[in-house]
Design a protein around this motif. Structure first.
Motif, PDB file in Angstrom:
ATOM      1  N   ILE A 145     -28.258   1.670 -16.147  1.00  0.00           N
ATOM      2  CA  ILE A 145     -27.527   1.372 -17.370  1.00  0.00           C
ATOM      3  C   ILE A 145     -26.433   0.352 -17.055  1.00  0.00           C
ATOM      4  N   GLU A 146     -26.467  -0.750 -17.749  1.00  0.00           N
ATOM      5  CA  GLU A 146     -25.437  -1.771 -17.564  1.00  0.00           C
ATOM      6  C   GLU A 146     -24.122  -1.242 -18.135  1.00  0.00           C
ATOM      7  N   PRO A 147     -23.026  -1.263 -17.349  1.00  0.00           N
ATOM      8  CA  PRO A 147     -21.750  -0.753 -17.868  1.00  0.00           C
ATOM      9  C   PRO A 147     -21.298  -1.519 -19.111  1.00  0.00           C
ATOM     10  N   THR A 148     -20.461  -0.876 -19.900  1.00  0.00           N
ATOM     11  CA  THR A 148     -19.922  -1.521 -21.090  1.00  0.00           C
ATOM     12  C   THR A 148     -19.059  -2.719 -20.705  1.00  0.00           C
ATOM     13  N   ALA A 149     -19.120  -3.767 -21.529  1.00  0.00           N
ATOM     14  CA  ALA A 149     -18.228  -4.907 -21.348  1.00  0.00           C
ATOM     15  C   ALA A 149     -16.801  -4.451 -21.631  1.00  0.00           C
ATOM     16  N   THR A 257     -26.137  13.902 -19.642  1.00  0.00           N
ATOM     17  CA  THR A 257     -25.486  12.612 -19.802  1.00  0.00           C
ATOM     18  C   THR A 257     -25.638  11.786 -18.536  1.00  0.00           C
ATOM     19  N   ALA A 258     -25.356  10.496 -18.669  1.00  0.00           N
ATOM     20  CA  ALA A 258     -25.319   9.580 -17.531  1.00  0.00           C
ATOM     21  C   ALA A 258     -23.932   8.945 -17.474  1.00  0.00           C
ATOM     22  N   LEU A 259     -23.589   8.415 -16.313  1.00  0.00           N
ATOM     23  CA  LEU A 259     -22.268   7.823 -16.116  1.00  0.00           C
ATOM     24  C   LEU A 259     -22.400   6.399 -15.588  1.00  0.00           C
ATOM     25  N   THR A 260     -21.508   5.534 -16.027  1.00  0.00           N
ATOM     26  CA  THR A 260     -21.377   4.211 -15.427  1.00  0.00           C
ATOM     27  C   THR A 260     -19.906   3.960 -15.137  1.00  0.00           C
ATOM     28  N   THR A 261     -19.655   3.065 -14.189  1.00  0.00           N
ATOM     29  CA  THR A 261     -18.289   2.714 -13.813  1.00  0.00           C
ATOM     30  C   THR A 261     -18.137   1.201 -13.816  1.00  0.00           C
TER      31      THR A 261
END
Length: 278
Positions: A145-149, A257-261
């Motif tokens: 998952i590409e992190p949020t801008a 859920t999944a996590l991005t940093t």
């Protein structure tokens, strides 16, 4: 939804409910990193059936048929003719508005000239939803998952002042994926639901708001000391998935859920000082 009854050879069950006379089976454990998923015998048998269907082994045959008699010594079907009067009760699963899928049977032979064995029930009555694989949290977290801008004010060229603070925000866009699970085609959609901002000075903020540029102040932090700081954002993602072979094309919630940093570029917090000029 109405599930069309399969022909003599058709789709088999992933997690079928067996009739009362069928005992519970052991589970195969599959290592998925931090999670483990139990694959039932039904799923293993389903995969065997799919493999047979793709290659059509002439020594194996499958067919769908009703279960005749649950109290007899051997489970019987109506493949070879009408069922005898039952001396037991076949309990069908409740599938809401769906029609249960009939049991799946298998027979084998040693050579193409050998006689067939008796039919053996491999999968009992099941609901259509039981025939589909479940996208687990571990599967979800394997997706890249590409992190949020992520943005801040003042921006990269602006000066961050002590006791004045910064404003942060993200672009809460959905992410879509095309993947596969146990040879099933899967569509996945995921979206951010929670954000944890770590401001680099020991303070954090957790919020469901994506924030926004000034005058939005949902995500705002005031630095009380000068120095170099780095802001890190951890985003929690939820999602849904859809299986190609689901005739309803129903979207199903992912259980987990999944996590991005994302890490912003380091910046300096300075103190604005006045100077006398001549």
């Amino acid at each position: 939804m109405r599930f069309r009854r399969p022909p003599a050879v058709g789709v088999i069950c992933l997690a079928a409910l067996l009739v009362l006379t069928t005992p519970a089976h052991a589970k195969t454990r599959v290592d998925l990193g931090e999670d483990e998923v139990g694959l039932s015998d039904t799923l293993d048998r389903y995969r065997e059936y799919r493999s047979w269907k793709a290659r059509k082994n002439p020594l194996v045959d499958y067919a769908y048929a009703r279960l005749c008699n649950v109290d007899s010594q051997h489970l019987e079907s109506d493949i070879d003719g009408e069922c005898s009067p039952p001396n037991g009760t076949v309990v069908l699963p409740g599938c809401d508005e769906d029609e249960p899928v009939m049991p799946l049977w298998r027979r084998t032979r040693v050579t193409v000239r050998s006689p067939w064995s008796n039919w053996e029930m491999r999968i009992g009555w099941a609901c259509p939803d039981d025939l589909l694989p479940q996208l687990t949290r571990a599967d979800f977290r394997r997706l890249t998952i590409e992190p949020t801008a992520t943005h801040r004010q003042p921006g990269a060229r602006g000066t961050v002042l002590v006791n004045k603070g910064i404003i942060g925000w993200v672009e809460p866009d959905e992410r879509t994926f095309r993947t596969s699970l146990l040879d099933y085609g899967i569509d996945v959609v995921t979206w951010p639901v929670e954000y944890t901002w770590e401001f680099g000075d020991g303070h954090t903020l957790t919020t469901t708001s994506p924030g926004g540029p000034y005058p939005n102040r949902d995500v705002e932090h005031v630095y009380e000391q000068t120095g170099m700081f780095t802001v890190t954002l951890t985003t929690v993602w939820e999602g849904k998935y859809r299986v190609d072979e689901d005739e309803d094309h129903e979207w199903r919630a992912i259980d987990g859920t999944a996590l991005t940093t994302a890490t912003l570029a380091p910046f300096e917090v300075t103190e604005l000082r006045g100077h006398l000029v001549g």
